[in-house]
Design a protein around this motif. Structure first.
Motif, PDB file in Angstrom:
ATOM      1  N   LYS B 170      28.339  54.167  37.368  1.00 34.48           N
ATOM      2  CA  LYS B 170      29.123  54.406  36.146  1.00 34.48           C
ATOM      3  C   LYS B 170      29.874  55.731  36.279  1.00 34.48           C
ATOM      4  CE  LYS B 170      25.756  52.044  33.308  1.00 34.48           C
ATOM      5  NZ  LYS B 170      24.979  52.056  32.085  1.00 34.48           N
ATOM      6  N   ASN B 182      30.245  52.181  31.428  1.00 32.11           N
ATOM      7  CA  ASN B 182      30.921  51.185  32.256  1.00 32.11           C
ATOM      8  C   ASN B 182      32.406  51.167  31.960  1.00 32.11           C
ATOM      9  OD1 ASN B 182      28.762  49.953  33.773  1.00 32.11           O
ATOM     10  ND2 ASN B 182      28.002  49.145  31.828  1.00 32.11           N
ATOM     11  N   GLY B 186      35.579  51.426  34.581  1.00 29.19           N
ATOM     12  CA  GLY B 186      36.756  50.582  34.731  1.00 29.19           C
ATOM     13  C   GLY B 186      38.025  51.412  34.777  1.00 29.19           C
ATOM     14  N   LEU B 218      27.676  49.264  40.649  1.00 28.41           N
ATOM     15  CA  LEU B 218      28.024  48.950  39.261  1.00 28.41           C
ATOM     16  C   LEU B 218      27.622  47.515  38.933  1.00 28.41           C
ATOM     17  CD1 LEU B 218      29.569  50.327  36.932  1.00 28.41           C
ATOM     18  CD2 LEU B 218      31.595  49.181  37.722  1.00 28.41           C
ATOM     19  N   VAL B 252      36.165  46.807  33.130  1.00 29.04           N
ATOM     20  CA  VAL B 252      35.556  46.878  34.462  1.00 29.04           C
ATOM     21  C   VAL B 252      36.259  45.927  35.414  1.00 29.04           C
ATOM     22  CG1 VAL B 252      33.463  46.412  35.773  1.00 29.04           C
ATOM     23  CG2 VAL B 252      33.310  47.612  33.601  1.00 29.04           C
TER      24      VAL B 252
END
Lengths: 115, 691
Positions: B170, B182, B186, B218, B252
């Protein structure tokens, strides 16, 4: 004995009558008024006894007006009677004015309660 | 042997884990397109911020829909304003450029080089993730617009962004915050992909390799729902910061696919995880808000053409198949947007009937491919399967080994399907048995393919028996879900009985002796109706069997009455029963004559009073004669008389307030007058006395 008691009763009544005759006229008027009021009350009472007390307030107001006015008349008689030492200084007109006023107040209340 | 048992157990566990049970997922369809057009409406006259406008336009662009001209004009105006204004933030510039890239607005007046150089300076001093994200994204968009953009210190920027990552894959928003998320991951991955795209020199491969490992980490922490779909989620502190799993997973996916585009070599994410995330977006159906629709459609478009694995969705257009009309089992294998898959074969590995103890009825059947309609099908009628609820397990295998590196089908996928058919009822018969249990009074066989009109009679000592055998088309015993017998009396009192099943047949025995009280002792004709129904039966039925005349004994005194039957519901709109009010009965009044008699009687004492007064010699001698006192005296007496009159009026019609008002005037008057009169009288009488 019985004869003497009956004669005693007759003598008693006679003496009462003669004593009463000596009262002044105005007191006699008041006494008559009281008798009238009580008689009216009695007739109302008998009527109630026959038909029942349904409008109870009416019955009460009628009865109490008669009784009330009789009571006020008795008060007037006491105050006006010259033989009463307590009310020597009270003018009879004053007593009469009280009588009228109290009666008017009494009858206002009675009329309200009559329904 | 315990060892073998353990191995079998482990194999079972592993195989159950590798099968993904599908929720109802179907690729993006016309329903999404029409929803996008319906949801793209202004709220309070405006379409929201540039971010919202971008979301709406991007959704329409991906779905291939046209935008209306006036909305585009309004949006373009806003874009040009933001790009031209020197006070716009990097976020505003980012979204303005994004909208511009879709709408291709008239931007001749915009000096993109100036904006680019301004962004480069912002980038040099950036320290938090949003700054990196928006400035790099804007630079990339300017480059795509056709201008020369080169990032000088790409490696340095790359390192600064990478420095914000955590060991679990993360990212944090900036170096001072402790929480990682998260969503930030992304954003960071997308920013890193942008850095690689606009770098002036190639970024070091080892750094890219490190980020690829981060992506794998991840995906290790991905969560799953019970239907097998996978999602990303973050903890949140304030409700303002809340982002749904949909938004976070979309972010993400955007970042991961963007990075996979620019990174050389593969990113090692297993195919079933990609498929799991694709199914997350597809299992939403059609979302209700434009934002959710945007996240769904954008994420799926990223997955449609990504370099990791392109998900292929196996779905069943119909899950209820009829054996009587010889339906074919059809299977669709497409990309998430419904684009036909590359050449592959679909195999039905197993089809298990839900009530056949786990033994598969069909095994290892390859489905035929219909070229014209791009659909795989299997003719089940020829396979001689019975009706029932089936669990089907499919597996798709790609023909070209090259495709196997590009696409993922998710291994085994299982579905539920119903095979329906026509159920036959055999050996149906109705019997009345005598009280000794065995000797038959009447027996009738029934044909349950149509209504019958039998006529039986029984008394309370006898027993009624109904029995039949339902069988499937292949001749097996069938147990329908609903099997009822209804007895309805002439007075519409109904009784419903459940028919129990034993090994092969359904049988109902009604012992009238025990049911006499339940039937409320009502003798007479009872209509018989039989219901047999099931989801798998195509010929569920309700048949009248006829009637039975029951002779029940007389009810005892305290027997419960049958409940009143519901009346015709439309009668409630007719006139209702008249309500009779009961008033308090008036009190008994005395007869009128009696009241009048006493009314007359009341005046007697008054009369007596007056007569007595006369006898006493009442006179008015003391009544004053001089005019002044005369007036006062007269007024006095009239005053009293008027008060008494007022009282009379009060009794008859006035109310207390009016009376008191008038009385107050009269009273004051009377008091004054009375005082005058009586004091005068008093003074005269005292004068007389003294003299």
């Amino acid at each position: 004995m019985a004869k003497s008691s009956s004669t005693d009763a007759v003598t008693l009544i006679r003496s009462l009558r003669s004593a009463y005759a000596a009262t002044p006229t105005n007191l006699k008027i008041i006494d008559l008024y009281v008798v009238f009021a009580i008689a009216t009350a009695l007739i109302q009472w008998i009527y109630m006894g026959i038909v029942g007390s349904f409008p109870f307030n009416s019955f009460l107001s009628g009865l109490l007006s008669c009784v009330g006015t009789a009571v006020l008349a008795v008060c007037l008689r006491i105050q006006v009677n010259k033989e009463n030492k307590e009310f020597k200084d009270l003018a009879p007109e004053r007593a009469f004015a009280d009588f009228v006023l109290c009666n008017l107040v009494l009858h206002l209340v009675i009329m309200n309660f009559l329904g | 042997m315990p060892g073998r048992g353990i191995i079998i157990l482990l194999a079972l566990i592993w195989s159950s884990l590798s099968i993904c049970t599908a929720s109802v997922v179907r690729p993006i369809s016309e329903a999404h397109r029409s929803a996008a057009l319906e949801l793209f409406v202004p709220f309070d006259g405006s379409f929201g911020s540039l971010e919202d406008i971008y979301a709406s336009f991007r959704t329409l662009e991906i779905l291939g829909l046209e935008k209306t001209q006036d909305v585009s004009d309004v949006a373009c105006k806003s874009v040009v304003d933001k790009l031209g204004s020197p006070s716009s933030t990097t976020k505003d510039l980012f979204y303005a450029l994004k909208v511009n890239s879709i709408l291709r607005c008239q931007t001749e007046t915009i000096k993109f080089e100036e904006i680019a150089s301004k962004l480069q300076t912002v980038l040099k001093s950036a320290s938090c993730l949003p700054d990196f994200y928006y400035s790099i994204g804007s630079l990339l968009l300017i480059k795509n617009h056709g201008f020369e953009v080169l990032l000088s210190d790409a490696a340095g920027t790359f390192q600064s962004i990478k420095a914000l990552s955590q060991s679990d894959g993360k990212w944090r928003y900036d170096s001072s915050s402790a929480e990682s998320s998260n969503y930030a991951a992304g954003m960071a991955l997308e920013a890193l992909a942008g850095v690689v795209s606009i770098a002036d020199s190639e970024v070091d491969k080892s750094m890219i390799g490190v980020v690829k490992n981060d992506i794998v980490k991840l995906f290790d922490s991905i969560k799953s729902y019970s239907d097998g779909t996978l999602y990303f989620d973050d903890k949140y502190v304030h409700t303002n910061d809340y982002r749904s799993p949909l938004e976070i997973s979309a972010s993400v996916i955007r970042g991961v696919t963007a990075f996979a585009e620019v990174a050389s070599g593969r990113v090692n994410i297993p195919g079933n995880k990609v498929l799991g995330v694709a199914k997350l977006f597809l299992s939403l159906g059609v979302p209700g808000t434009i934002k959710d629709l945007f996240h769904q459609i954008e994420a799926l478009s990223c997955l449609e053409n990504n370099r990791i694995y392109i998900p292929l969705i196996i779905s069943l257009p119909a899950t209820v198949l009829s054996l009587t009309s010889q339906d074919q089992l059809k299977v669709d294998v497409t990309s998430v947007f419904g684009v036909p898959a590359p050449p592959l074969t679909v195999k039905l590995l197993q089809a298990t009937n839900s009530n056949s103890d786990g033994k598969p009825n069909i095994e290892n059947q390859e489905l035929y491919f219909d070229q014209e309609n791009s659909i795989h099908y299997l003719d089940i009628a020829s396979l001689k399967v019975d009706v029932g609820k089936y669990n089907l397990i499919f597996e798709a295998s790609l023909h070209d080994p090259v495709d196997e590196k590009k696409y993922t089908t998710g291994g085994r996928t299982s579905f539920s399907a119903f095979f329906t058919g026509s159920i036959q009822i055999d050996k149906a018969e109705l019997a009345i048995l005598n009280s000794d249990g065995d000797s038959i009074e009447t027996i009738e066989s029934l044909d349950l393919s149509k209504d019958s009109s039998l006529s039986l009679s029984a008394n309370h000592l006898q027993t009624f028996r109904l029995s039949f055998q339902p069988t499937t088309p292949l001749g097996h015993t069938f147990k329908p879900h609903q099997v009822f017998l209804k007895l309805r009396h002439e007075t519409n009192v109904e009784h419903i009985f459940l028919i129990e099943s034993s090994a092969r047949q359904y049988k109902l025995t009604l012992d009238f002796l025990g049911l006499v009280e339940k039937f409320y002792y009502l003798s007479g004709k009872y209509d018989l109706e039989l219901f047999v129904g099931d989801a798998i039966m195509e010929n569920s039925f309700l048949r009248t069997l006829g009637l039975v005349e029951l002779d029940l004994p007389e009810p005892p005194e305290k027997a419960p009455q049958a409940p009143p039957q519901p009346i015709d519901p439309y009668l409630r709109y007719g006139p209702k029963e008249e309500i009779r009010h009961i008033f308090r009965s008036p009190e008994k009044r005395p007869p009128k004559e009696l009241s009048l008699a006493f009314f007359a009687l009341i005046f007697l004492p008054l009369l007596g009073f007056l007569i007595g007064l006369v006898r006493l010699g009442v006179n008015l001698k003391l009544f004053p004669s001089t005019p002044g006192p005369v007036a006062f005296s007269l007024l006095f007496h009239s005053g009293i008389a008027s008060v008494l009159l007022l009282y009379g009026l009060f009794w008859l019609k006035l109310d207390l307030f009016t009376t008191l008002k008038i009385l107050s005037f009269l009273g004051i008057f009377l008091v004054f007058i009375g005082h005058q009169t009586l004091s005068r009288l008093a003074s005269t009488s005292s004068k007389v006395k003294s003299s």
